[in-house]
Write a protein that holds these residues in place. Structure first.
Motif, PDB file in Angstrom:
ATOM      1  N   ALA A  37       0.744  -1.262   0.027  1.00  0.00           N
ATOM      2  CA  ALA A  37      -0.006  -0.061   0.405  1.00  0.00           C
ATOM      3  C   ALA A  37       0.908   1.282  -0.081  1.00  0.00           C
ATOM      4  CB  ALA A  37      -0.590   0.152   0.961  1.00  0.00           C
ATOM      5  N   SER A  38       0.761   2.566  -0.413  1.00  0.00           N
ATOM      6  CA  SER A  38       0.461   3.788  -0.344  1.00  0.00           C
ATOM      7  C   SER A  38       0.395   4.786  -0.321  1.00  0.00           C
ATOM      8  CB  SER A  38       0.750   3.543  -2.381  1.00  0.00           C
ATOM      9  OG  SER A  38      -0.147   4.357  -2.760  1.00  0.00           O
ATOM     10  N   GLY A  39       1.209   5.663   0.491  1.00  0.00           N
ATOM     11  CA  GLY A  39       1.011   6.915   0.623  1.00  0.00           C
ATOM     12  C   GLY A  39       0.018   6.373   2.335  1.00  0.00           C
ATOM     13  N   VAL A  40      -0.846   7.389   3.207  1.00  0.00           N
ATOM     14  CA  VAL A  40      -1.644   7.224   4.277  1.00  0.00           C
ATOM     15  C   VAL A  40      -1.886   5.394   3.808  1.00  0.00           C
ATOM     16  CG1 VAL A  40      -1.374   9.614   4.521  1.00  0.00           C
ATOM     17  CG2 VAL A  40      -3.723   8.176   3.289  1.00  0.00           C
ATOM     18  N   ARG A  41      -1.820   4.767   3.317  1.00  0.00           N
ATOM     19  CA  ARG A  41      -2.453   3.429   3.646  1.00  0.00           C
ATOM     20  C   ARG A  41      -1.318   1.959   4.012  1.00  0.00           C
ATOM     21  NH1 ARG A  41      -3.894   0.743  -0.850  1.00  0.00           N
ATOM     22  NH2 ARG A  41      -4.917  -0.767   0.659  1.00  0.00           N
ATOM     23  N   ASN A  42      -0.158   3.201   4.371  1.00  0.00           N
ATOM     24  CA  ASN A  42       0.861   2.293   4.543  1.00  0.00           C
ATOM     25  C   ASN A  42       1.406   2.639   6.494  1.00  0.00           C
ATOM     26  OD1 ASN A  42       3.761   0.892   4.732  1.00  0.00           O
ATOM     27  ND2 ASN A  42       3.456   0.036   3.331  1.00  0.00           N
ATOM     28  N   LEU A  43       1.325   1.458   6.684  1.00  0.00           N
ATOM     29  CA  LEU A  43       1.852   1.930   8.215  1.00  0.00           C
ATOM     30  C   LEU A  43       3.311   2.363   8.216  1.00  0.00           C
ATOM     31  CD1 LEU A  43       0.537   2.026  11.265  1.00  0.00           C
ATOM     32  CD2 LEU A  43       1.797  -0.486  11.320  1.00  0.00           C
ATOM     33  N   ALA A  44       3.883   2.198   7.523  1.00  0.00           N
ATOM     34  CA  ALA A  44       5.797   2.506   7.548  1.00  0.00           C
ATOM     35  C   ALA A  44       5.430   4.471   7.175  1.00  0.00           C
ATOM     36  CB  ALA A  44       5.824   2.133   6.262  1.00  0.00           C
ATOM     37  N   THR A 100      -6.414   8.274  10.771  1.00  0.00           N
ATOM     38  CA  THR A 100      -5.813   7.448   9.764  1.00  0.00           C
ATOM     39  C   THR A 100      -4.971   6.370  10.432  1.00  0.00           C
ATOM     40  OG1 THR A 100      -6.673   9.088   8.037  1.00  0.00           O
ATOM     41  CG2 THR A 100      -4.687   7.504   7.808  1.00  0.00           C
ATOM     42  N   PHE A 101      -4.056   7.199  11.236  1.00  0.00           N
ATOM     43  CA  PHE A 101      -2.428   6.054  11.911  1.00  0.00           C
ATOM     44  C   PHE A 101      -3.469   4.883  12.814  1.00  0.00           C
ATOM     45  CE2 PHE A 101      -0.158   5.512  15.716  1.00  0.00           C
ATOM     46  CZ  PHE A 101       0.310   5.056  14.722  1.00  0.00           C
ATOM     47  N   ALA A 102      -4.969   5.427  13.407  1.00  0.00           N
ATOM     48  CA  ALA A 102      -5.273   3.952  14.461  1.00  0.00           C
ATOM     49  C   ALA A 102      -5.831   3.086  13.176  1.00  0.00           C
ATOM     50  CB  ALA A 102      -6.158   4.790  14.968  1.00  0.00           C
ATOM     51  N   ALA A 103      -6.703   3.551  12.595  1.00  0.00           N
ATOM     52  CA  ALA A 103      -7.082   2.247  11.176  1.00  0.00           C
ATOM     53  C   ALA A 103      -6.249   1.552  11.014  1.00  0.00           C
ATOM     54  CB  ALA A 103      -7.755   3.088  10.895  1.00  0.00           C
ATOM     55  N   VAL A 104      -5.333   2.227  10.359  1.00  0.00           N
ATOM     56  CA  VAL A 104      -4.488   1.636  10.356  1.00  0.00           C
ATOM     57  C   VAL A 104      -3.426   0.303  10.707  1.00  0.00           C
ATOM     58  CG1 VAL A 104      -2.300   1.531   8.086  1.00  0.00           C
ATOM     59  CG2 VAL A 104      -3.740   3.090   7.398  1.00  0.00           C
ATOM     60  N   ALA A 105      -2.816   1.000  11.931  1.00  0.00           N
ATOM     61  CA  ALA A 105      -2.768   0.251  12.253  1.00  0.00           C
ATOM     62  C   ALA A 105      -3.405  -0.867  13.321  1.00  0.00           C
ATOM     63  CB  ALA A 105      -2.024   1.137  14.131  1.00  0.00           C
ATOM     64  N   ALA A 106      -4.449  -1.042  13.526  1.00  0.00           N
ATOM     65  CA  ALA A 106      -5.201  -2.218  13.590  1.00  0.00           C
ATOM     66  C   ALA A 106      -5.100  -2.985  12.863  1.00  0.00           C
ATOM     67  CB  ALA A 106      -6.678  -1.500  13.921  1.00  0.00           C
ATOM     68  N   ALA A 107      -5.349  -2.817  11.668  1.00  0.00           N
ATOM     69  CA  ALA A 107      -4.476  -4.493  10.453  1.00  0.00           C
ATOM     70  C   ALA A 107      -3.457  -3.614   9.317  1.00  0.00           C
ATOM     71  CB  ALA A 107      -5.640  -4.161   9.579  1.00  0.00           C
ATOM     72  N   LEU A 134      -0.824  -5.316   8.236  1.00  0.00           N
ATOM     73  CA  LEU A 134      -0.765  -5.851   6.440  1.00  0.00           C
ATOM     74  C   LEU A 134      -1.805  -5.578   5.812  1.00  0.00           C
ATOM     75  CD1 LEU A 134       1.641  -8.935   7.679  1.00  0.00           C
ATOM     76  CD2 LEU A 134       1.774  -6.521   6.758  1.00  0.00           C
ATOM     77  N   SER A 135      -3.213  -5.601   6.548  1.00  0.00           N
ATOM     78  CA  SER A 135      -4.562  -5.387   5.511  1.00  0.00           C
ATOM     79  C   SER A 135      -4.966  -3.929   5.540  1.00  0.00           C
ATOM     80  CB  SER A 135      -5.752  -6.501   5.455  1.00  0.00           C
ATOM     81  OG  SER A 135      -5.566  -6.573   7.293  1.00  0.00           O
ATOM     82  N   PRO A 136      -4.927  -3.193   5.534  1.00  0.00           N
ATOM     83  CA  PRO A 136      -5.223  -1.606   5.410  1.00  0.00           C
ATOM     84  C   PRO A 136      -6.873  -1.317   4.798  1.00  0.00           C
ATOM     85  CG  PRO A 136      -3.382  -1.067   4.082  1.00  0.00           C
ATOM     86  CD  PRO A 136      -3.557  -2.637   4.427  1.00  0.00           C
ATOM     87  N   PRO A 137      -7.659  -1.155   5.189  1.00  0.00           N
ATOM     88  CA  PRO A 137      -8.568  -0.567   4.701  1.00  0.00           C
ATOM     89  C   PRO A 137      -8.412   0.742   3.272  1.00  0.00           C
ATOM     90  CG  PRO A 137      -8.659   0.879   7.200  1.00  0.00           C
ATOM     91  CD  PRO A 137      -7.343   0.029   6.333  1.00  0.00           C
ATOM     92  N   PRO A 138      -9.431   0.143   2.522  1.00  0.00           N
ATOM     93  CA  PRO A 138      -8.853   0.664   1.178  1.00  0.00           C
ATOM     94  C   PRO A 138      -9.116   1.888   0.994  1.00  0.00           C
ATOM     95  CG  PRO A 138     -10.766  -0.643   1.197  1.00  0.00           C
ATOM     96  CD  PRO A 138     -10.478  -0.921   2.653  1.00  0.00           C
ATOM     97  N   SER A 139     -10.222   2.575   2.335  1.00  0.00           N
ATOM     98  CA  SER A 139     -10.032   4.224   2.198  1.00  0.00           C
ATOM     99  C   SER A 139     -10.368   4.557   4.204  1.00  0.00           C
ATOM    100  CB  SER A 139     -11.433   5.139   1.586  1.00  0.00           C
ATOM    101  OG  SER A 139     -11.404   4.548   0.260  1.00  0.00           O
ATOM    102  N   PRO A 140      -9.091   4.385   4.398  1.00  0.00           N
ATOM    103  CA  PRO A 140      -8.644   4.920   5.681  1.00  0.00           C
ATOM    104  C   PRO A 140      -9.504   6.166   6.258  1.00  0.00           C
ATOM    105  CG  PRO A 140      -6.829   4.863   4.627  1.00  0.00           C
ATOM    106  CD  PRO A 140      -7.605   4.459   4.429  1.00  0.00           C
ATOM    107  N   PRO A 141      -9.841   6.044   7.375  1.00  0.00           N
ATOM    108  CA  PRO A 141     -10.767   7.525   7.654  1.00  0.00           C
ATOM    109  C   PRO A 141      -9.871   8.561   8.420  1.00  0.00           C
ATOM    110  CG  PRO A 141     -10.879   5.824   9.892  1.00  0.00           C
ATOM    111  CD  PRO A 141     -10.458   5.004   8.557  1.00  0.00           C
ATOM    112  N   GLN A 142     -10.619   9.624   7.871  1.00  0.00           N
ATOM    113  CA  GLN A 142      -9.288  11.015   8.372  1.00  0.00           C
ATOM    114  C   GLN A 142     -10.863  12.166   8.984  1.00  0.00           C
ATOM    115  OE1 GLN A 142      -7.540  14.162   5.483  1.00  0.00           O
ATOM    116  NE2 GLN A 142      -7.073  11.492   4.628  1.00  0.00           N
ATOM    117  N   LEU A 143      -9.992  12.505   9.420  1.00  0.00           N
ATOM    118  CA  LEU A 143     -10.641  14.058  10.254  1.00  0.00           C
ATOM    119  C   LEU A 143     -11.296  15.055   9.359  1.00  0.00           C
ATOM    120  CD1 LEU A 143     -11.318  15.042  13.096  1.00  0.00           C
ATOM    121  CD2 LEU A 143      -9.617  16.472  12.908  1.00  0.00           C
TER     122      LEU A 143
END
Length: 469
Positions: A121-128, A377-384, A386-395
């Motif tokens: 995953a790229s951008g904000v969908r990647n935990l790194a 976004t960080f909380a949602a991606v950190a929860a998964a 290796l399989s981040p949500p396609p559109s993680p939430p943000q404020l």
């Protein structure tokens, strides 16, 4: 002595500039047009201030100038000393907590590297990406000056290096802290010109290279000397920790007033001064290249035939040099007005810590929006991871008054800096008049930088041209 001659005094900074220029150009080759600037992660926009820009900037500069005048009326040395000597003991964390923090730091580094390599995953969908730019650069760095410097316990590079054999080769004293100045410039240049905010694989490669270089350096020179003189992160956090209300005094954790440890902060020489000024500059440049006037200026330069990398690199190195020269000129003015036997270099060394609250205030103003907007976004991606949500939430957005809060952070940093400079002057000079006059130069720099930083923070975010697709 030969090492005190003009040749040795000027050769080291010139050599550092040469190394910086060479490596910056090397890093820029092949970068091309890429989503590079971490400001692209902000996810928030700002509206222009509702008053004329000139009035807004003059008001900010005037606030700093008036604060200097008000501080000048505080001439009781015992009161100034009492403010900075105020301490309250706190329970000191034990070895178990320190060990847990060290393990946690290594775990975060290892997780970031693994996820950056494995997860596509790229951008904000990647935990790194989120760990580096939101949790670490935006959140953790702020904690070092808002709370206290916990990096000695968390530093994963040091935790690993202390378990490796060391050759303990003597560190060349002639280098001083100049390698850390070069390294800081290179790190921020890579952040600006390389697509680290979008390409998790490239970000992981840079982080891995930094890890290898750091561990290799500690094996050659030893952990203590490497993190004291060369590693830019450890040096920056150690200085930021002097701004914070929590600090370690005589092995015990103490509560103190923010910035009260700065007047007694000891800097070694030109190299340490250059590091402090560079720390202030790189944060400013990071914001400046995301403004509309910069976009128009660099577009005009490229249209006239200047290669983009030359325009960016030229402004980068020229800006760093101008910041240092402006501060040195301020110290020279302070020396002349105070009519003191102390050298310009000595005054520059003593007053440099007063710049740290300014860097802290600007960093907070520049990055707080990103942390708040991308926190969900960080909380949602950190929860998964290796399989981040396609559109993680943000404020969804920040309230209209948030821009005023950012500007307040900038002004607050400058006001603390004025008081710190006042305390330093009264520690240096027996004469009250000398103490006040010695601050003329540094106060002029603070007023000018206040107006510059307020302007940058108030400008709407604009993607830097030729670095964004």
């Amino acid at each position: 002595m030969a090492s005190d001659s003009w040749w040795f005094r000027f050769r080291r900074p010139h050599a550092a500039l040469g190394v910086t220029l060479t490596v910056c150009v090397a890093l820029s080759i092949g970068v091309g047009r890429a989503v590079a600037h971490s400001g692209g992660l902000r996810g928030a926009t700002r509206d222009p201030v509702a008053v004329p820009t000139w009035l807004f900037l003059l008001t900010g500069g005037g606030v700093v100038g008036v604060s200097f005048l008000l501080a000048s009326f505080v001439t009781d040395r015992r009161f100034v000393a009492a403010v900075h000597d105020w301490l309250r003991p706190l329970p000191t964390p034990g070895r178990v907590l320190h060990a847990l923090a060290s393990v946690g730091g290594v775990g975060v580094l290892a997780t970031t590297l693994v996820v950056g390599v494995v997860e596509g995953a790229s951008g904000v969908r990647n935990l790194a990406v989120l760990v580096v730019w939101v949790a670490w650069w935006g959140g953790y760095v702020a904690s070092t000056y808002l709370l206290g410097n916990t990096w000695p316990a968390l530093n994963p590079f040091r935790t690993v290096s202390e378990r490796l054999p060391s050759l303990d080769r003597p560190y060349p004293d002639r280098l001083g802290a100049w390698p850390s100045v070069v390294a800081l410039l290179l790190l921020v240049w890579a952040e600006i010109t390389m697509p680290l905010a979008d390409d998790a694989g490239l970000l992981t490669s840079v982080l891995g290279a930094y890890t290898v270089a750091t561990l290799a350096g500690t094996v050659v020179f030893g952990s203590d000397r490497w993190f004291e003189s060369v590693d830019p992160l450890s040096r920056a956090f150690r200085l930021y920790g002097r701004v914070a209300p929590l600090g370690v005094e005589d092995g015990s954790l103490r509560l103190r007033l923010p910035g009260s440890a700065l007047p007694e902060t000891s800097l070694g020489g030109r190299d340490d001064v250059a590091f402090v000024v560079t720390l202030l500059f790189v944060t400013t440049y990071d914001g400046f290249v995301a403004t509309g006037p910069w976009a128009a200026g660099v577009s005009a330069a490229v249209g006239a035939g200047v290669p983009p990398v030359v325009a960016y690199l030229g402004a980068y190195l020229a800006g760093a040099a101008l910041f240092y020269l402006a501060y040195h000129a301020a110290a020279r003015l302070g020396r002349r007005r105070a009519d003191t036997y102390l050298s310009t270099t000595e005054l520059a060394r003593r007053f440099a810590p007063s710049l740290l609250p300014i860097a802290a205030g600007y960093h907070l103003a520049h990055n707080l929006g990103s942390v708040l907007v991308l926190g969900p976004t960080f909380a949602a991606v950190a929860a998964a991871p290796l399989s981040p949500p396609p559109s993680p939430p943000q404020l969804a957005g920040l309230p209209a008054w948030f821009g005023g809060l950012e500007l307040a952070f900038v002004l607050l940093g400058h006001l603390v800096a004025v008081w710190v400079a006042h305390a330093i002057a009264y520690d240096l000079f027996p004469s009250r008049l000398q103490a006040v006059r010695s601050q003329y130069g540094v106060t002029a720099v603070m007023v000018g930088y206040t107006m510059l930083s307020l302007w940058i923070v108030a400008e709407p975010y604009v993607a830097p041209p030729f670095l964004a697709t």
